[in-house]
Design an enzyme around this catalytic site. Structure first.
Site, short mmCIF file in Angstrom:
data_model
loop_
_atom_site.label_atom_id
_atom_site.label_comp_id
_atom_site.label_asym_id
_atom_site.label_seq_id
_atom_site.Cartn_x
_atom_site.Cartn_y
_atom_site.Cartn_z
N LYS A 1 131.88 142.98 33.35
CA LYS A 1 131.66 144.24 34.06
C LYS A 1 132.31 144.18 35.44
CE LYS A 1 127.66 147.07 35.52
NZ LYS A 1 126.18 147.11 35.48
N SER B 1 124.57 150.94 33.18
CA SER B 1 125.87 151.02 33.80
C SER B 1 126.88 149.98 33.26
CB SER B 1 125.73 150.80 35.32
OG SER B 1 125.13 149.53 35.60
N SER C 1 120.49 148.59 32.84
CA SER C 1 121.94 148.71 32.72
C SER C 1 122.61 147.75 31.74
CB SER C 1 122.60 148.55 34.09
OG SER C 1 122.26 149.62 34.92
#
Length: 527
Positions: free
Chosen positions: A136, A211, A235
């Site tokens: 990420k 996310s 997330s």
């Protein structure tokens, strides 16, 4: 004017006094956001806190390992051999597949061709030698910019060193092949400034979740076997749920956050997303443990074996109702029923266990997140005009949070921990829906529960924030598919630093079902 009687002009003046220069549109957005939180804040202010737990330090004390034992983590080397046998050497192909997949899904901010090398031929293979993984893009990889999916960092300087979690995986031979799409700074809206919304491999008219959105999409599409994400309110677990994956939010303090763009020091954790529990456990075993730099991490006892047992006799599972299940699609309920049925057929016992304050966890958790995020982003407040408007609207709530409300929220955290302690006195695991519905529809990202539409933020994190606010570990795992063809998911909550129980039971379930093995029919996928 907000219900508290504070006008937008007064809020704007307060923001200016605190060092935030907001334009009129941002002030109006802040005023609307503050008004929306008023009921939760009012309830928080009315909540009595016993003097003996009023010090917020009690919340951190519950997450320490008081008497850590010596020894090495038990890693599943047989599973590592299988993973290496399937994936070693596939990093170049994975990078090429990600470039193609990004054109369809918007899942990747940067493909890391420069990180892909080859080991010395006569050197012995390491545990994950040559296995590709995704990262990420709020997590540093040496020599690569970390953008947080923000235009303000699009041309950031390359990171000097890798985050601890990345460095540990590279030390085991794994190869980072991508910096993945995320909501801006892991807090903005689905339509991130650098990539737009990351589409779901199961249905490209839906969002992959956030996310840790691009990481989940890359794993679900079969391009990499696992990825590393962060989790502040769900997330890791939400995109794992919506993409049919297994995602672990570890105990707060189990995995170092060194080298991660910070968002909320109270609730944020780093963890793995993979197709199955055994891969998730293997990666967790490699990245956990203090690094001497993250102040939250400390000594841990060794991770025990997560090999699935022959049966589940003696395992006690609490299945709360009320708020945690009242807004829940029938397909999600059916998946949860199947999970519970498999476990009880193997000898597990369902025991009582309700979490009285569960409905308050989400708004109060966000009170903490947004206050800490506003503090962290204060130095960049002059650049908020270039932020995603959703980012600004969300974190600007924290500008106006009085210190007493922030401290009350931390005190509520201790109260919620006490409630979970009472449940875990009688249960080994808690099982709840990860999220109430299948993946949100684009572009507005509404979720549909039994035919009725709900706003994304009103529904998505009803259960996941329990783990972030208390610090307890949470594991999302796929439990089937809805009639719309998209995955459904359930979540185990475990006692702090007992990730192994959740992973072991998930592996047991996955040995007896095939939900986690299904791969969407997407270009570039690996079956």
């Amino acid at each position: 004017m907000s219900p508290s009687g504070t006008s937008p002009e007064e809020l704007g003046a307060l923001a200016t006094r605190l060092g935030y220069a907001l334009d009129p549109g941002q002030v109006r957005g802040m005023a609307d956001a503050v008004a929306g939180t008023e009921p939760a804040v009012t309830a928080l202010r009315r909540t009595a806190v016993p003097d003996d737990v009023a010090d917020p330090a009690h919340g951190e004390r519950r997450l320490r390992v008081d008497s850590p034992t010596d020894g090495a983590d038990v890693l599943d080397r047989q599973w590592a051999d299988q993973l290496r046998g399937t994936w070693s050497g596939r990093a170049p192909a994975a990078a090429e597949q990600l470039e193609r997949l990004h054109q369809e899904l918007g899942c990747t901010i940067r493909v890391l061709h420069q990180r892909i090398g080859s080991r010395t031929p006569d050197s012995p293979p390491r545990l994950l030698e040559g296995v590709p993984f995704a990262v990420k893009d709020v997590i540093d990889v040496a020599g690569v910019p970390t953008t947080g999916a923000s235009r303000t960092r699009e041309h950031a300087a390359p990171a000097v060193e890798s985050a601890t979690v990345v460095a540990r995986l590279e030390a085991a031979g794994a190869v980072p092949v991508s910096k993945d799409a995320t909501t801006e700074f892991a807090v903005g809206g689905p339509h991130a400034p650098l990539t737009g919304a990351c589409r779901n491999p199961w249905d490209t008219e839906r969002w992959a979740g956030g996310s840790s959105t691009g990481t989940a999409a890359a794993v679900a599409a079969g391009v990499v076997p696992f990825g590393i994400g962060t989790d502040v309110g769900g997330s890791i677990r939400l995109p794992a749920a919506w993409c049919g994956l297994t995602g672990l939010k570890p105990t707060a303090g189990a995995v170092p956050r060194t080298g991660v763009i910070p968002l909320s020091w109270t609730t944020e954790t780093v963890g793995p997303i993979a197709r199955d529990a055994r891969t998730t456990a293997l990666v967790f075993g490699l990245i956990r443990g203090a690094d001497g730099r993250d102040p939250r991490t400390g000594p841990l006892s060794p991770l025990p074996s997560v090999q699935p047992p022959a049966d589940l006799r003696g395992l006690r599972i609490a299945r709360p109702g009320g708020y945690l299940t009242e807004l829940c699609d029938s397909a999600v309920r059916a998946g949860l029923d199947e999970l519970v049925g498999v476990l009880t057929d193997a000898g597990a016992e369902i025991v009582p266990g309700e979490i009285e304050s569960a409905a308050q966890a989400l708004p109060i958790g966000y009170e903490i997140v947004f206050t800490e995020a506003a503090t962290l982003h204060r130095d960049d407040a002059g650049r908020w005009a270039d932020y995603d408007p959703v980012t600004v609207a969300r974190i600007s709530k924290g500008i106006t949070t009085p210190a007493v409300d922030y401290l009350r929220a931390l005190q509520f955290r201790t109260r919620l921990q006490t409630e979970l302690d009472a449940v875990f006195a009688e249960a080994d695991l808690v099982v709840v829906p990860t999220t109430p519905a299948t993946a949100p529809r684009l572009p507005d990202c509404t979720v549909v529960v039994d035919g009725q539409r709900y706003p994304l933020y009103a529904a998505q994190s009803r259960a996941t924030m329990l783990g972030n606010l208390t610090g307890a570990p949470g594991l999302a795992l796929p439990t089937g598919f809805a009639p719309d063809g998209c995955p459904v998911s359930a979540m185990f909550l475990a006692q702090p630093h007992d990730e192994a129980t959740a992973l072991r039971v998930a592996a047991f379930f996955q040995e007896r079902t095939g939900h986690h093995r299904r791969v969407p029919d997407r270009p570039g996928g690996h079956r």
